[in-house]
Scaffold this active site. Structure first.
Site, mmCIF file in Angstrom:
data_model
loop_
_atom_site.group_PDB
_atom_site.id
_atom_site.type_symbol
_atom_site.label_atom_id
_atom_site.label_comp_id
_atom_site.label_asym_id
_atom_site.label_seq_id
_atom_site.Cartn_x
_atom_site.Cartn_y
_atom_site.Cartn_z
ATOM 1 N N SER A 1 103.599 41.994 70.007
ATOM 2 C CA SER A 1 105.119 42.045 70.059
ATOM 3 C C SER A 1 105.277 42.405 71.379
ATOM 4 O O SER A 1 104.465 43.060 72.127
ATOM 5 C CB SER A 1 106.022 42.908 69.187
ATOM 6 O OG SER A 1 107.082 43.089 69.468
ATOM 7 N N TYR B 1 107.651 51.389 64.842
ATOM 8 C CA TYR B 1 107.287 50.107 65.081
ATOM 9 C C TYR B 1 106.604 49.894 66.361
ATOM 10 O O TYR B 1 105.493 49.317 66.537
ATOM 11 C CB TYR B 1 108.552 49.082 64.827
ATOM 12 C CG TYR B 1 108.255 47.616 65.046
ATOM 13 C CD1 TYR B 1 107.751 46.906 63.988
ATOM 14 C CD2 TYR B 1 108.381 47.231 66.371
ATOM 15 C CE1 TYR B 1 107.357 45.524 64.182
ATOM 16 C CE2 TYR B 1 108.411 45.638 66.528
ATOM 17 C CZ TYR B 1 107.719 44.825 65.347
ATOM 18 O OH TYR B 1 107.277 43.453 65.602
#
Length: 684
Positions: A561, A574
């Site tokens: 990501s 996350y």
């Protein structure tokens, strides 16, 4: 039936015969029908023969798969036939006999159908018929089994002369309904489509009944101590442990040409019983006989000569020794039989590997080819059982096998095959692939030629996604909780048993919790890391072991990501785990490069469409953080990018393909941003 046209009758009969494996193998045999139509040029009646074209399958045959030829022109070829030494020229001559346009290319067996004086002809490869055809006393057995209704034809390579031979036999034996082709199969005929089908089935069933009634009790010899089937769980675990090594063995020459073989595994009782009997080494060494069989299986298999109880380590060591012996033996076979104009050797690796107590591994350029090769070797075992039960199995000699395997016409057929897709022969495992990025990636990889295992927490969703991609020869679904080491190993085992190994892994499974630091619990943090950081590690570890065993290199790709490098609010669990994944890429790239395994990553941003993560609450939380409606989140993410474009799952899939495709063979340890341009996430 009488309301059907001649070609429609032929298609219906062909589909019925070809859909039952007792009658013929996949893509094996051919059928024909003769009739009269009006010539559109002259307006006069013209006699035609419709015959299954080259490369088709009877069970799925359509009219487009038929070659249509003028009978007068075809039969006129008898007068210009130059003899057995120039047999191959006759196949090209069939093109000058074609009627109309379109249709399939005529096969080598066209002469058999055109020259035999019968309205309907079937040529099939039933196990029971080939058992008689490969028995040492096949001629006398044919008489005993069928009386004068079926005539023996000595082995002759398929072609024009064989057509002449069968035509002569039918003419001289008006009472006959068909013949046994030595070493090959059966041919039957009839005045109507129904009669030809009835005669074909009578020959097949009569042979099967005779074998069942008269066969000796143990055609393959007495049970061989220690070679019986292992319990199911144990044999499948051993098969999975051996699969990587065996695929590497089958792919040595293919890998040198930049390809790999796809595999298929079967532990059917037919295979296990054969390998448990004392005579299996002798019979396996004799090889198969029917041309359809050995063209798919090579002339003989590689057989592990250790008992079922042998350890995985001992089995691997012995398989590697036997592989070298097999290669030397195959090279000798080629050298003994090749002539100056023979095609170059096509590889000396086995396509069938038999492991006592475990089962059979078969290989091909794709899953269907590998599966069919295995089915053909099961046919061969059935043939051996029938022949040994009545007599002695005596296949055609190796010189004849070589003439078929390295036939100029067979070589020409191979050269006409379309170029493979970029990922042909590669086996992909994609986690979290039931939706979103994972599903788009699985579709992309399959579209570029790979076979794909769709892994997801939900088996039902994984199987549904796989079904969208294609049938079981293209994609399968498996359940996989990536945070559970045993579940990961089970998914990898399912992958290697389905397709033979693994080359391309996409670590995509994940979840996302959007919480501020003070609201993030220890369980939140641990859950995020168990699924993505630990899960990626477990998948990489289990699949890297297979890749190392295969010695074929491979690709591991992490869907990380932009958050792995970008610091944003309310995202501690996350983003921290994404940073962990990002560094796993670098660590594994450094460690696995020695094995030819590349490890790279893709850094997406804000892939809202089709995302399970966004749909499960993450989207609402991120929308609240940024002060926008959840339905507008994709547009919001797009507007904050340099390119002002929304990132879709397909864009991530495209990046994965580039990283594992043929143009990026020298790149490892790289993270590719696919975020439409987020300056704060630029890599430094």
């Amino acid at each position: 039936m009488t309301d059907l046209t001649v070609p429609q009758q032929l298609i219906a009969r062909s589909n019925r015969l070809g859909s039952d494996p007792k009658n013929t193998n996949y893509a094996g045999g051919n059928t024909s029908a003769k009739g009269t139509e009006t010539d559109p040029v002259t307006g006069q009646p013209v006699e035609l023969v419709w015959v299954k074209g080259s490369g088709g399958d009877l069970g799925t045959l359509k009219e487009s798969g038929l070659a249509v030829l003028r009978l007068d022109r075809m039969r006129a070829l008898v007068d210009v036939y130059p003899g057995i030494d120039r047999e191959d020229e006759m196949v090209a001559a069939f093109d000058y006999c074609l009627h109309g346009k379109g249709g399939a290319a005529p096969s080598i067996d066209t002469a058999m159908h055109g020259l035999v004086d019968a309205a309907h002809v079937d040529h099939l490869h039933p196990d029971s018929g080939i058992a008689i055809a490969t028995a040492a006393d096949g001629p006398s057995l044919t008489q005993q089994v069928f009386g004068d209704k079926v005539v023996w034809v000595p082995w002759r390579r398929p072609g024009f002369q064989l057509g002449l031979d069968i035509a002569e036999i039918k003419e001289k034996n008006p009472q006959a309904v068909g013949c046994i082709l030595g070493g090959h199969g059966i041919t039957a005929w009839g005045d109507t489509s129904e009669e030809a089908e009835t005669n074909s089935l009578w020959i097949i069933d009569t042979a099967a009944a005779y074998i069942a009634e008269h066969s000796k009790a143990e055609p393959f010899g007495a049970p061989l101590e220690g070679y019986g089937a292992l319990p199911e769980a144990e044999r499948r675990a051993k098969a999975a442990a051996l699969a990587g090594t065996i695929r590497g063995i089958a792919s040595k020459d293919a890998a040198a040409a930049g390809r790999s073989m796809v595999g298929h595994f079967t532990d059917s009782s037919v295979v296990l019983d054969f390998l448990a009997a004392a005579e299996h080494p002798r019979l396996a060494a004799l090889g198969t006989s029917c041309p359809d069989h050995f063209l798919r299986t090579k002339v003989k298999p590689l057989v592990l000569d250790l008992p079922a109880s042998a350890s995985v380590e001992d089995s691997i060591a012995r398989l590697k020794e036997l592989h070298e012996e097999y290669r030397a033996d195959y090279q000798g076979y080629y050298d003994r039989n090749a002539t100056p104009d023979s095609p170059a050797i096509r590889g000396a690796d086995p396509l069938i590997v038999l492991v006592p107590g475990v089962g059979m591994f078969s290989y091909g350029k794709d899953k269907q080819t590998a599966r069919v090769a295995g089915e053909f070797y099961v046919n061969a075992i059935n043939v051996m059982r029938g022949a040994e039960g009545l007599s002695t199995y005596a296949p055609i000699d190796e010189a004849e096998k070589f003439r078929i395997e390295y036939w100029a016409l067979e070589e020409a057929k191979l050269q006409r095959m379309p170029q493979p897709k970029p990922l042909a022969g590669r086996i992909a495992l994609v986690t979290g692939a039931a939706g979103g990025i994972g599903k788009a990636t699985a579709k992309k990889l399959a579209g570029e030629g790979a076979v794909v295992v769709v892994a997801d927490l939900s088996l039902e969703k994984a199987e549904a996604a796989a079904a969208e991609i294609g049938g079981a020869d293209v994609a399968i679904g498996v359940a996989a909780d990536v945070s559970d080491e045993a579940a990961v190993q089970a998914a990898v085992d399912a992958t290697v048993l389905a397709f033979g190994g693994v080359d391309l892994v996409v670590n995509n499974a994940g979840l996302s919790l959007s919480k501020a630091l003070l609201d993030t619990t220890g369980e939140d943090f641990d859950l995020q890391h168990r699924v993505m950081a630990k899960g990626s590690f477990l998948v990489a570890k289990a699949t890297a072991r297979v890749m190392i065993d295969q010695e074929l290199g491979g690709d591991i790709i992490y869907i990380s990501s932009k958050n792995s490098v970008f610091a944003g609010p309310n995202n501690i669990a996350y983003s921290a785990t994404k940073a962990n994944q990002a560094h796993q890429v670098r660590l594994l790239a450094a460690e696995l490069g020695a094995h030819g395994i590349k490890v790279n990553g893709v850094n997406p941003d804000g892939v809202v469409q089709g995302s399970g993560i966004f749909a499960s609450g993450w989207g609402a939380n991120r929308a609240a953080v940024y002060g926008v409606e959840e339905k507008d989140l994709g547009k919001f993410y797009a507007q904050r990018t340099i390119l002002k474009k929304e990132v879709l799952p397909e864009h991530i899939a495209n990046a994965v393909f580039v990283l594992c495709g043929p143009e990026m063979t020298h790149t490892t340890g790289l993270h590719v941003p696919v975020d439409a341009g987020v300056a704060a996430a630029f890599l430094r």
